[in-house]
Write an enzyme that holds these catalytic residues in place. Sequence first.
Site, PDB file in Angstrom:
ATOM      1  N   GLN A 248      -4.098  -1.363   9.819  1.00 37.29           N
ATOM      2  CA  GLN A 248      -4.287  -2.745   9.236  1.00 37.29           C
ATOM      3  C   GLN A 248      -5.034  -3.451  10.070  1.00 37.29           C
ATOM      4  O   GLN A 248      -4.564  -3.481  11.165  1.00 37.29           O
ATOM      5  CB  GLN A 248      -3.040  -2.980   9.468  1.00 37.29           C
ATOM      6  CG  GLN A 248      -2.246  -4.218   7.908  1.00 37.29           C
ATOM      7  CD  GLN A 248      -3.193  -3.973   6.453  1.00 37.29           C
ATOM      8  OE1 GLN A 248      -3.390  -3.213   5.996  1.00 37.29           O
ATOM      9  NE2 GLN A 248      -3.697  -5.007   6.563  1.00 37.29           N
TER      10      GLN A 248
ATOM     11  N   LYS B 204       0.902  -1.349  -0.344  1.00 40.09           N
ATOM     12  CA  LYS B 204      -0.094   0.059   0.690  1.00 40.09           C
ATOM     13  C   LYS B 204       1.287   1.242   0.200  1.00 40.09           C
ATOM     14  O   LYS B 204       0.654   1.871  -0.650  1.00 40.09           O
ATOM     15  CB  LYS B 204      -0.904  -0.165   1.201  1.00 40.09           C
ATOM     16  CG  LYS B 204      -1.679  -0.785   1.327  1.00 40.09           C
ATOM     17  CD  LYS B 204      -2.802  -1.244   2.424  1.00 40.09           C
ATOM     18  CE  LYS B 204      -3.457  -2.853   2.443  1.00 40.09           C
ATOM     19  NZ  LYS B 204      -4.244  -3.393   3.384  1.00 40.09           N
TER      20      LYS B 204
ATOM     21  N   ASP C   9     -10.088   3.492   4.089  1.00 42.50           N
ATOM     22  CA  ASP C   9     -10.632   1.727   3.980  1.00 42.50           C
ATOM     23  C   ASP C   9     -12.593   1.891   3.420  1.00 42.50           C
ATOM     24  O   ASP C   9     -12.379   0.322   3.122  1.00 42.50           O
ATOM     25  CB  ASP C   9     -10.365   1.233   5.365  1.00 42.50           C
ATOM     26  CG  ASP C   9      -8.749   0.282   5.293  1.00 42.50           C
ATOM     27  OD1 ASP C   9      -8.618   0.461   3.016  1.00 42.50           O
ATOM     28  OD2 ASP C   9      -8.905  -0.699   6.015  1.00 42.50           O
TER      29      ASP C   9
END
Length: 283
Positions: free
Chosen positions: A97, A53, A120
């Site tokens: 994460q 990412k 997200d």
Amino acid sequence: MTAQLIDGNQLSKKLRAEVAARVQALKAKGTTPGLAVVLVGDNPASQVYVRNKVKACEDAGLHSVLEKYDATMTESDLLARVEGLNQDPSIHGILVQLPLPAHIDGQKVIEAISPAKDVDGFHIASAGALMTGMPGFWPCTPYGCMMMLESIDYDLKGKHAVVIGRSNIVGKPMALMLLQKNATVTICHSATPDLKAMTLQADVIVAAVGKRNVLTVDMVKPGAVVLDVGMNRNDEGKLCGDVDFDGVKEVASHITPVPGGVGPMTITMLLVNTLEAAESVTK
Ligand code: NAP
């Protein structure tokens, strides 16, 4: 029939070039889009994901910060760090994460992220926006699937889409996105008694389970579009999806491979969301 491949790497390349151009335009206005990626602990898969990412951000000209913390970090310290990032004007998107260590309440941490920086798309505000058709960040994986359908000019209106899996990060938002585009949607899960009876009716199938060969050739109507979200390992330890690719490609009209399908698209949509978060505060 041999299905046409929907190549996630190729589509990502095109979309990331568009992102890079928009990033340059934003930089010219004095804003560099910034993503903070927070990793707690040393889960090996998570380490690979966050590295990918951050690298994708750098390649597209975004600013990215990777914050790594020990697995012993307390929940209150993590919440404080998230609040710090909420207040940081150089950061437009925050990604924590998952999974987090067991002593930390992951949902509580997600809810601590400002909805304006929830790139997200996991915050309850983002989920509510998707549910009600309001503007908001869409979770990157199903969003990437929608872009793959768009890339083949697939008109979902009046089509029957079957989503296998009902997680909050893939299956449920996927179903809502398909519904928003006027598909008739069926959601299947582990308690669905006859999965094959459902998938055989489908014009579009999205497999998001995490088990090999959940979808085999006998379960697919000729001409269906098949999107494979799953990430599994085969007997040789190689990455594979939920779909029996070699069998299903003989009946589907379009199919996504694993690797090189939905995976790269997930990261691409993270870049898009971060860019749009920055654009929305720059106008
Ligand atoms: P998850 O939270 O474990 O959800 C899996 C879903 O599959 C659940 O809803 C479960 O039903 C359902 N299921 C399990 N066995 C089934 C069966 N035999 N038949 C029908 N449904 C069944 O997983 P997830 O987070 O959604 O991820 C799914 C897969 O996608 C995983 O392989 C994951 O690694 C992958 N993934 C890939 C990306 C990417 O970027 N490519 C991103 C995210 C996830 P119940 O709800 O009844 O338990």
